[in-house]
Design a protein around this motif. Structure first.
Motif, PDB file in Angstrom:
ATOM      1  N   PRO A 386      31.751 100.747  40.412  1.00  0.00           N
ATOM      2  CA  PRO A 386      30.447 100.111  40.139  1.00  0.00           C
ATOM      3  C   PRO A 386      30.561  98.721  39.519  1.00  0.00           C
ATOM      4  O   PRO A 386      29.563  98.011  39.422  1.00  0.00           O
ATOM      5  CB  PRO A 386      29.786 101.090  39.166  1.00  0.00           C
ATOM      6  N   PHE A 387      31.773  98.337  39.083  1.00  0.00           N
ATOM      7  CA  PHE A 387      31.955  97.023  38.449  1.00  0.00           C
ATOM      8  C   PHE A 387      32.467  95.954  39.421  1.00  0.00           C
ATOM      9  O   PHE A 387      32.692  94.816  39.018  1.00  0.00           O
ATOM     10  CB  PHE A 387      32.933  97.146  37.277  1.00  0.00           C
ATOM     11  N   ARG A 388      32.624  96.294  40.683  1.00  0.00           N
ATOM     12  CA  ARG A 388      33.170  95.358  41.650  1.00  0.00           C
ATOM     13  C   ARG A 388      32.210  94.180  41.854  1.00  0.00           C
ATOM     14  O   ARG A 388      31.052  94.359  42.221  1.00  0.00           O
ATOM     15  CB  ARG A 388      33.417  96.079  42.970  1.00  0.00           C
ATOM     16  N   HIS A 389      32.688  92.978  41.592  1.00  0.00           N
ATOM     17  CA  HIS A 389      31.895  91.739  41.698  1.00  0.00           C
ATOM     18  C   HIS A 389      30.612  91.800  40.870  1.00  0.00           C
ATOM     19  O   HIS A 389      29.636  91.095  41.174  1.00  0.00           O
ATOM     20  CB  HIS A 389      31.538  91.435  43.151  1.00  0.00           C
ATOM     21  N   ALA A 390      30.609  92.608  39.832  1.00  0.00           N
ATOM     22  CA  ALA A 390      29.400  92.753  39.012  1.00  0.00           C
ATOM     23  C   ALA A 390      29.459  91.811  37.813  1.00  0.00           C
ATOM     24  O   ALA A 390      30.473  91.740  37.125  1.00  0.00           O
ATOM     25  CB  ALA A 390      29.264  94.200  38.531  1.00  0.00           C
ATOM     26  N   TYR A 391      28.396  91.097  37.596  1.00  0.00           N
ATOM     27  CA  TYR A 391      28.281  90.285  36.387  1.00  0.00           C
ATOM     28  C   TYR A 391      26.821  89.909  36.182  1.00  0.00           C
ATOM     29  O   TYR A 391      25.979  90.046  37.065  1.00  0.00           O
ATOM     30  CB  TYR A 391      29.166  89.041  36.453  1.00  0.00           C
ATOM     31  N   ALA A 392      26.541  89.447  34.983  1.00  0.00           N
ATOM     32  CA  ALA A 392      25.199  88.975  34.640  1.00  0.00           C
ATOM     33  C   ALA A 392      25.354  87.856  33.624  1.00  0.00           C
ATOM     34  O   ALA A 392      26.289  87.857  32.818  1.00  0.00           O
ATOM     35  CB  ALA A 392      24.354  90.109  34.074  1.00  0.00           C
ATOM     36  N   GLU A 393      24.446  86.909  33.664  1.00  0.00           N
ATOM     37  CA  GLU A 393      24.524  85.790  32.732  1.00  0.00           C
ATOM     38  C   GLU A 393      23.132  85.234  32.474  1.00  0.00           C
ATOM     39  O   GLU A 393      22.202  85.424  33.269  1.00  0.00           O
ATOM     40  CB  GLU A 393      25.427  84.690  33.286  1.00  0.00           C
ATOM     41  N   VAL A 451      14.291  80.104  30.089  1.00  0.00           N
ATOM     42  CA  VAL A 451      15.451  80.988  30.050  1.00  0.00           C
ATOM     43  C   VAL A 451      15.393  81.939  31.245  1.00  0.00           C
ATOM     44  O   VAL A 451      14.392  82.636  31.446  1.00  0.00           O
ATOM     45  CB  VAL A 451      15.511  81.786  28.737  1.00  0.00           C
ATOM     46  N   TRP A 452      16.463  81.947  32.013  1.00  0.00           N
ATOM     47  CA  TRP A 452      16.570  82.786  33.204  1.00  0.00           C
ATOM     48  C   TRP A 452      17.752  83.740  33.050  1.00  0.00           C
ATOM     49  O   TRP A 452      18.637  83.537  32.214  1.00  0.00           O
ATOM     50  CB  TRP A 452      16.794  81.924  34.452  1.00  0.00           C
ATOM     51  N   ALA A 453      17.755  84.758  33.880  1.00  0.00           N
ATOM     52  CA  ALA A 453      18.889  85.678  33.939  1.00  0.00           C
ATOM     53  C   ALA A 453      19.309  85.828  35.394  1.00  0.00           C
ATOM     54  O   ALA A 453      18.455  85.974  36.282  1.00  0.00           O
ATOM     55  CB  ALA A 453      18.513  87.035  33.357  1.00  0.00           C
ATOM     56  N   TYR A 454      20.614  85.764  35.631  1.00  0.00           N
ATOM     57  CA  TYR A 454      21.138  86.037  36.965  1.00  0.00           C
ATOM     58  C   TYR A 454      21.958  87.318  36.889  1.00  0.00           C
ATOM     59  O   TYR A 454      22.822  87.467  36.015  1.00  0.00           O
ATOM     60  CB  TYR A 454      22.016  84.896  37.477  1.00  0.00           C
ATOM     61  N   VAL A 455      21.686  88.238  37.798  1.00  0.00           N
ATOM     62  CA  VAL A 455      22.429  89.495  37.824  1.00  0.00           C
ATOM     63  C   VAL A 455      22.971  89.735  39.218  1.00  0.00           C
ATOM     64  O   VAL A 455      22.331  89.397  40.219  1.00  0.00           O
ATOM     65  CB  VAL A 455      21.557  90.699  37.388  1.00  0.00           C
ATOM     66  N   GLN A 456      24.161  90.310  39.270  1.00  0.00           N
ATOM     67  CA  GLN A 456      24.760  90.767  40.518  1.00  0.00           C
ATOM     68  C   GLN A 456      25.356  92.142  40.232  1.00  0.00           C
ATOM     69  O   GLN A 456      26.442  92.274  39.676  1.00  0.00           O
ATOM     70  CB  GLN A 456      25.829  89.778  40.995  1.00  0.00           C
ATOM     71  N   LEU A 457      24.599  93.153  40.571  1.00  0.00           N
ATOM     72  CA  LEU A 457      24.978  94.532  40.277  1.00  0.00           C
ATOM     73  C   LEU A 457      24.938  95.348  41.560  1.00  0.00           C
ATOM     74  O   LEU A 457      23.923  95.352  42.275  1.00  0.00           O
ATOM     75  CB  LEU A 457      24.033  95.148  39.243  1.00  0.00           C
ATOM     76  N   LEU A 458      26.036  96.008  41.869  1.00  0.00           N
ATOM     77  CA  LEU A 458      26.163  96.877  43.040  1.00  0.00           C
ATOM     78  C   LEU A 458      25.973  96.115  44.350  1.00  0.00           C
ATOM     79  O   LEU A 458      25.765  96.713  45.397  1.00  0.00           O
ATOM     80  CB  LEU A 458      25.151  98.032  42.976  1.00  0.00           C
TER      81      LEU A 458
END
Length: 674
Positions: A386-393, A451-458
């Motif tokens: 589940p952590f493959r290429h996963a990040y958030a900022e 303020v924005w959030a970028y997420v890449q999950l799953l």
């Protein structure tokens, strides 16, 4: 030798020359240390005449022209042939450079002996690139984020370009930037990244265009050219992990876009099916299996459906995935040592508002069945990692300038349990926004900063507004703050929720007036000492922040010199004052030598004139009680004095009483002299 040659390809540019040219000709780098080379590709309008006029006015401008080639590759090559600078910087005619871009890029390049330098890009056309989160002195193609920046708008060492024979493909050749830049990355020994200054502004135009290549016509062999780019990368690397990582971007962007939203949902099916099928052939014939195997769960399923040739299933998956959205949660919003801080939590929600789950079965994790409903031929799909290429900022956007900045700190991706046998992928962390250092170590400019959030999950990626449970359009519970800017001065920072519920920070009253937040404050009045000349006068304010020294040490007062207008007459007096933090409670302070306004006795409105808001003072932030030509106390705008105090004010305000007091005072002074 000139330091930099700026190369600008042109075709029917028209008025956009006048928008781009000042940013090129007004650089901080001395004019005799760089040149601007315009190459006109057979324009049929007045483009050539416009740049020739510039050349006649500026000795460092050179102009070349040629028959139309149909694409920017040939003009850029011509520009390189004529370049005399140590470094070459490519610019499109409808973009601009930051005022110090060439000076900073050249210094960074020469100090690190870089072959290629990537300057921070600002844009209103694409999400921010985490590549520009930190400045990097030197790296190589193994830097994972490099392949996500494939535009030609970079600075390259001219000797390096000539040594390796780097040239753009000429004529109508789409993806020419990918071919040129990937070749440069593969050949470079040193690559540098300058992330602390906005060097290049890549902007969408008001006529719907954006850069040079969209001004050139011709039929393009998109997938044939993509094969050339992919083969160049494979020829320049050994099979294995590095090669797979370098090809990830091409597979994710040029291949999977044909199978995911928005393209597969918005393009007419008769047009999209042939694209889908051609992408399938390129994926199977050109990309090693390791590229698709390393994809996150949803992307890997999308790749499976594309390579299987199942357009209907891919279309159904895109419809379902489109419904997934990100929930943002903000808590503990406040000021700490001059920083705006908050705890942040981000997670994925399904279209029905429930969390997007992972289902555990027999030791395996599976995608939420909801996501697969209506996708033919897919009953379940495993999530091995589940952590493959996963990040958030978190990112902060300067609304006026389109600059993106990254607060310090990272968000952590976790798998959190829900009910039995179910879990959820989330991102948690802490916002730490420093108004005095966020902009590449420099203070934020005056203006609103969202303020924005970028997420890449799953494999689901979203850029979303960071929202909380505050009231849209209102200042947050953190309250306004004075942020220390330099010795003896400060700046106003007001965090608020936009009308769309997004967290934003207004610097120096660009949109949010401090008086809007103080006008209804029920402040107790206070005067130091007896309220006579020689005593300062303070009014406590509903701030929640304390000042900090420039190095971040807490407790030092931040002082913002301001002015206050007393009363509403034709020419109301204006007095010097200070907004001061650092004590138990921030205060508005009138210094004693300036508390003698020439107004009639009574209770008068006090309106704040800050450095930025001086032209239009807002609602009263206080009331000044004036007796005998001097201010005896300040009261909050919503403060109601006790009955006894009001009676005493009324007595003191009586002209007869004031006359009797003056007569009595004279008598006392005469008696004292005797």
């Amino acid at each position: 030798m000139l330091k930099v040659s700026v190369i600008v390809p042109l075709y029917n540019t028209g008025r956009y020359i006048e928008e781009c040219a000042p940013s090129l000709l007004e650089q901080s780098l001395p004019a005799d240390e760089y040149e601007v080379i315009y190459v006109d590709d057979g324009s049929t309008d007045d483009t050539l005449a416009r740049v020739q006029k510039l050349a006649g006015e500026h000795p460092n401008v050179r102009v070349f022209s040629q028959p139309n080639s149909g694409w920017p590759g040939r003009p850029r090559n011509v520009g390189m042939q004529h370049a005399r600078g140590q470094y070459i910087q490519f610019v499109d005619h409808d973009d601009t450079l930051g005022p110090e871009a060439l000076e900073r890029l050249y210094e960074h390049a020469s100090r690190n002996r870089a072959d290629v330098v990537l300057g921070k890009m600002s844009t209103n056309m694409a999400r921010p690139r985490r590549l520009f989160r930190h400045t990097v002195d030197t790296c190589t193609i193994e830097h994972d984020e490099l392949m996500k920046s494939m535009s030609p708008h970079k600075m390259l060492r001219r000797a390096f370009v000539e040594e390796h024979g780097l040239r753009f493909p000429e004529g109508p050749w789409i993806l020419e930037d990918l071919l040129f830049i990937s070749a440069a990355y593969l050949a470079a020994e040193r690559i540098s990244i300058l992330a602390d200054y906005p060097c290049y502004y890549w902007m969408k135009r008001d006529d719907g265009g954006n850069n040079t290549r969209h001004r050139f016509g011709g039929n393009q062999d998109f997938f044939g050219n993509l094969r050339t780019v992919v083969r160049q990368i494979k020829e320049g690397t050994e099979p294995g992990d590095l090669q797979d990582r370098l090809l990830h971007r091409n597979y994710h962007v040029e291949i999977l876009s044909r199978a995911r939203e928005p393209e597969i949902l918005n393009v007419d099916e008769q047009e999209q099916r042939p694209r889908f099928e051609e992408a399938r052939r390129v994926a199977l014939e050109e990309f090693p299996p390791g590229v698709r195997d390393a994809l996150p769960a949803v992307s890997r399923l999308r790749a499976e459906l594309l390579e299987r040739g199942d357009f209907d299933a891919a279309h159904a998956l895109a419809q379902r995935t489109k419904e997934v959205h990100v929930r943002t949660q903000v808590s503990g919003l406040g000021w700490e040592q001059g920083l705006l801080v908050a705890d942040v939590r981000l997670d994925l929600l399904r279209g029905d508002g429930e969390p997007l789950e992972l289902v555990e079965r027999d030791g395996d994790r599976l995608l939420d069945p909801w996501l697969l409903e209506g996708v033919p031929g897919v009953e379940e799909w495993q999530v091995p990692d589940p952590f493959r290429h996963a990040y958030a900022e978190l990112v902060v956007k300067d609304r006026d300038r389109e600059d993106w900045w990254y607060p310090e700190g990272d968000l952590e991706v976790r798998v959190e349990p829900l009910a039995e046998g179910r879990s959820q992928v989330v991102a948690v962390g802490r916002l730490r926004l420093d108004p005095q250092a966020l902009a590449g170590g420099r203070p934020l400019e005056r203006g609103a900063h969202d303020v924005w959030a970028y997420v890449q999950l799953l494999g689901v990626d979203r850029l979303v507004r960071l929202s909380g449970d505050g009231t849209p359009g209102e200042t947050t519970t953190a309250g306004p703050a004075l942020v220390r800017a330099a010795e003896g001065s400060a700046r106003l920072a007001v965090p608020y929720w936009t009308k769309r519920g997004q967290l934003a920070l207004d610097m120096d009253e660009r949109l949010r007036r401090l008086t809007d937040d103080l006008a209804q404050a029920v402040n107790p009045w206070r005067s130091s000492g007896r309220g006579v000349p020689g005593d300062p006068m303070d009014l406590p304010l509903p701030f929640t922040a304390t000042g900090t020294t420039p190095d971040g040490a807490p407790g030092s007062p931040a002082v913002l010199p301001v002015r206050v207008r007393i009363g509403d007459g034709a020419k109301p007096p204006v007095l010097a004052a200070e907004l001061v933090t650092g004590a138990a409670q921030p205060v508005l302070r009138l210094t004693s030598v300036r508390t003698k306004p020439k107004v009639e006795p009574g209770r008068h409105a006090v309106r704040l004139l800050t450095p930025q808001g001086a032209k239009k003072p807002g609602e009263p932030i206080a009331y000044a009680v004036v007796l005998d030509g001097r201010i005896v106390r300040l009261e909050g705008p919503a403060y109601v004095a006790p009955a006894g105090r009001r009676l005493l004010d009324a007595v003191n305000d009586n002209s007869g009483v004031r006359k009797a007091r003056r007569v009595l005072g004279k008598a006392v002074r005469r008696a004292g002299r005797k």
